[in-house]
Design an enzyme around this catalytic site. Structure first.
Site, PDB file in Angstrom:
ATOM      1  N   GLU A 267      -2.982  -0.893 -20.109  1.00  0.00           N
ATOM      2  CA  GLU A 267      -2.094   0.268 -19.937  1.00  0.00           C
ATOM      3  C   GLU A 267      -0.731  -0.170 -19.400  1.00  0.00           C
ATOM      4  OE1 GLU A 267      -4.947   2.525 -17.679  1.00  0.00           O
ATOM      5  OE2 GLU A 267      -6.174   2.675 -19.485  1.00  0.00           O
TER       6      GLU A 267
ATOM      7  N   HIS B 206      -3.267  -5.156 -16.990  1.00  0.00           N
ATOM      8  CA  HIS B 206      -4.123  -4.147 -17.622  1.00  0.00           C
ATOM      9  C   HIS B 206      -3.428  -3.674 -18.907  1.00  0.00           C
ATOM     10  CE1 HIS B 206      -6.314  -0.466 -18.408  1.00  0.00           C
ATOM     11  NE2 HIS B 206      -7.284  -0.978 -17.645  1.00  0.00           N
TER      12      HIS B 206
ATOM     13  N   GLY C  82     -13.759   1.977 -15.581  1.00  0.00           N
ATOM     14  CA  GLY C  82     -12.759   3.036 -15.410  1.00  0.00           C
ATOM     15  C   GLY C  82     -13.430   4.363 -15.097  1.00  0.00           C
ATOM     16  N   GLY C  83     -13.552   5.200 -16.112  1.00  0.00           N
ATOM     17  CA  GLY C  83     -14.054   6.567 -15.930  1.00  0.00           C
ATOM     18  C   GLY C  83     -15.326   6.671 -15.108  1.00  0.00           C
TER      19      GLY C  83
ATOM     20  N   SER D 280     -15.339   1.485 -21.475  1.00  0.00           N
ATOM     21  CA  SER D 280     -16.432   2.457 -21.619  1.00  0.00           C
ATOM     22  C   SER D 280     -17.765   1.925 -21.111  1.00  0.00           C
ATOM     23  CB  SER D 280     -16.543   2.933 -23.073  1.00  0.00           C
ATOM     24  OG  SER D 280     -15.349   3.597 -23.461  1.00  0.00           O
TER      25      SER D 280
ATOM     26  N   ASN E 227     -11.928   0.727 -11.494  1.00  0.00           N
ATOM     27  CA  ASN E 227     -10.486   0.925 -11.651  1.00  0.00           C
ATOM     28  C   ASN E 227     -10.261   2.426 -11.716  1.00  0.00           C
ATOM     29  OD1 ASN E 227      -7.835   1.143 -12.365  1.00  0.00           O
ATOM     30  ND2 ASN E 227      -8.039   0.157 -14.382  1.00  0.00           N
ATOM     31  N   TRP E 228      -9.762   2.954 -10.612  1.00  0.00           N
ATOM     32  CA  TRP E 228      -9.585   4.413 -10.536  1.00  0.00           C
ATOM     33  C   TRP E 228      -8.417   4.895 -11.389  1.00  0.00           C
ATOM     34  CZ3 TRP E 228     -10.272   5.991  -4.629  1.00  0.00           C
ATOM     35  CH2 TRP E 228     -11.583   5.702  -4.240  1.00  0.00           C
ATOM     36  N   LYS E 229      -7.554   3.967 -11.803  1.00  0.00           N
ATOM     37  CA  LYS E 229      -6.329   4.340 -12.531  1.00  0.00           C
ATOM     38  C   LYS E 229      -5.564   5.382 -11.703  1.00  0.00           C
ATOM     39  CE  LYS E 229      -8.548   2.859 -16.721  1.00  0.00           C
ATOM     40  NZ  LYS E 229      -8.661   2.927 -18.184  1.00  0.00           N
TER      41      LYS E 229
ATOM     42  N   GLU F  91     -11.101  -6.682 -21.773  1.00  0.00           N
ATOM     43  CA  GLU F  91     -11.114  -5.246 -22.044  1.00  0.00           C
ATOM     44  C   GLU F  91     -10.539  -4.983 -23.433  1.00  0.00           C
ATOM     45  OE1 GLU F  91     -11.286  -2.826 -18.174  1.00  0.00           O
ATOM     46  OE2 GLU F  91      -9.192  -3.146 -18.636  1.00  0.00           O
TER      47      GLU F  91
ATOM     48  N   GLY G 284     -11.632   3.990 -22.454  1.00  0.00           N
ATOM     49  CA  GLY G 284     -11.521   5.439 -22.381  1.00  0.00           C
ATOM     50  C   GLY G 284     -11.884   6.155 -23.669  1.00  0.00           C
TER      51      GLY G 284
HETATM   52  P1  13P Z   1     -13.033   3.073 -19.128  1.00  0.00           P
HETATM   53  O1  13P Z   1     -14.240   2.522 -18.402  1.00  0.00           O
HETATM   54  O2  13P Z   1     -12.665   4.455 -18.711  1.00  0.00           O
HETATM   55  O3  13P Z   1     -13.142   2.892 -20.600  1.00  0.00           O
HETATM   56  O4  13P Z   1     -11.791   2.171 -18.650  1.00  0.00           O
HETATM   57  C1  13P Z   1     -11.910   0.794 -18.685  1.00  0.00           C
HETATM   58  C2  13P Z   1     -10.747   0.214 -18.007  1.00  0.00           C
HETATM   59  O5  13P Z   1      -9.633   0.280 -18.480  1.00  0.00           O
HETATM   60  C3  13P Z   1     -10.973  -0.435 -16.713  1.00  0.00           C
HETATM   61  O6  13P Z   1      -9.858  -1.153 -16.310  1.00  0.00           O
END
Ligand code: 13P
Length: 248
Positions: A97, A95, A231-232, A210, A9-11, A166, A172
């Site tokens: 967010e 998600h 994510g990251g 994470s 997930n590149w966000k 999640e 994050g």
């Molecule tokens: P991180 O891997 O950066 O914690 O993000 C997880 C996430 O929200 C994937 O959708």
């Protein structure tokens, strides 16, 4: 047995140049077909670019959100039919967010999943508790409520979804749920899916929060963890490749 699924997930990250460099490094690094399924969920603005970049690869394209509406006066939104035109296979819905910053309710998330399914896109339905909810002992209640809304609205095709657990406090933050904590919630979700469909075994339940090169193998070894939503670490080719390599 189903193969694991690792989805990045590149966000809201990337640029034309950075996307190209990242995907080139990932596809070169993958070499032979991976043992697991791989997808990247990218910003809508880059779907056309990334569809082209992934043309000859085994990596599937994903989006990060979809409108509840089919078409019309909904400024700024993207319909599932539009996503489909770019070869999108997966779409994140709900998600944390989006739930947090865009006030998406369980009902909205359920309708988004329905829209995606109607156009042949697999919704990756995200569920997860906040730190306050975990500390209050409400984790199970929260994730079950979030998933129940999606099951209720999409009953007959529920075996076509992907679920992502999640925990909000792990996103994050560098704090990962332990493999045992994650497995415990995944088992709850699996039981809930089992009660909803006889095909629950084909549903991937991903862990996200994470996940990185160091902790992926242990998380992915749990019986009900069928992959990761990353994510990251999905923005760094070497890290993403290590996670993929851990998904046997
Ligand atoms: P991180 O891997 O950066 O914690 O993000 C997880 C996430 O929200 C994937 O959708």
């Amino acid at each position: 047995m189903k193969r694991k699924l690792i989805a990045g997930n590149w966000k809201m990250n990337g640029s034309l140049a950075a996307n190209q460099a990242l995907l080139q490094a990932i596809t070169v690094g993958l070499g032979a077909p991976a043992a697991c399924q791989v997808a990247v969920c990218v910003p809508a603005a880059y779907l056309a670019q990334i569809q082209l970049l992934l043309k000859d690869s085994a990596i599937d394209l994903g989006a990060q959100d979809v409108s509840t509406h089919q078409a019309g006066a909904f400024t700024g939104e993207t319909s599932s039919a539009m996503l489909k035109e770019f070869g999108v296979r997966y779409c994140l819905v709900g998600h944390s967010e989006r739930r947090q910053y865009h006030a998406e309710t369980d009902a909205v998330v359920a309708f988004k999943a329905q829209r995606a399914l109607a156009d042949g896109i697999t919704p990756i339905v995200c569920v997860g508790e906040t730190l306050a909810e975990r500390e209050a002992g409400r984790t199970e209640e929260v994730v079950k409520r979030q998933l129940a809304a999606v099951i209720h609205t999409n009953g007959h095709c529920i075996s076509e979804i992907v679920v992502a657990y999640e925990p909000v406090w792990a996103i994050g933050t560098g704090k990962t749920a332990s493999a045992e904590q994650a497995q415990a919630v995944h088992a709850v979700l699996r039981a809930q899916l089992k009660a909803a469909t006889e095909h629950s075994d084909r549903i991937h339940i991903l862990y996200g929060g994470s996940m990185n090169a160091a902790n992926a193998a242990q998380l992915l070894a749990q019986p009900d963890i069928d992959g990761g939503l990353v994510g990251g670490a999905s923005l760094k080719a070497a890290d993403f490749l290590s996670i993929i390599a851990a998904a046997l």
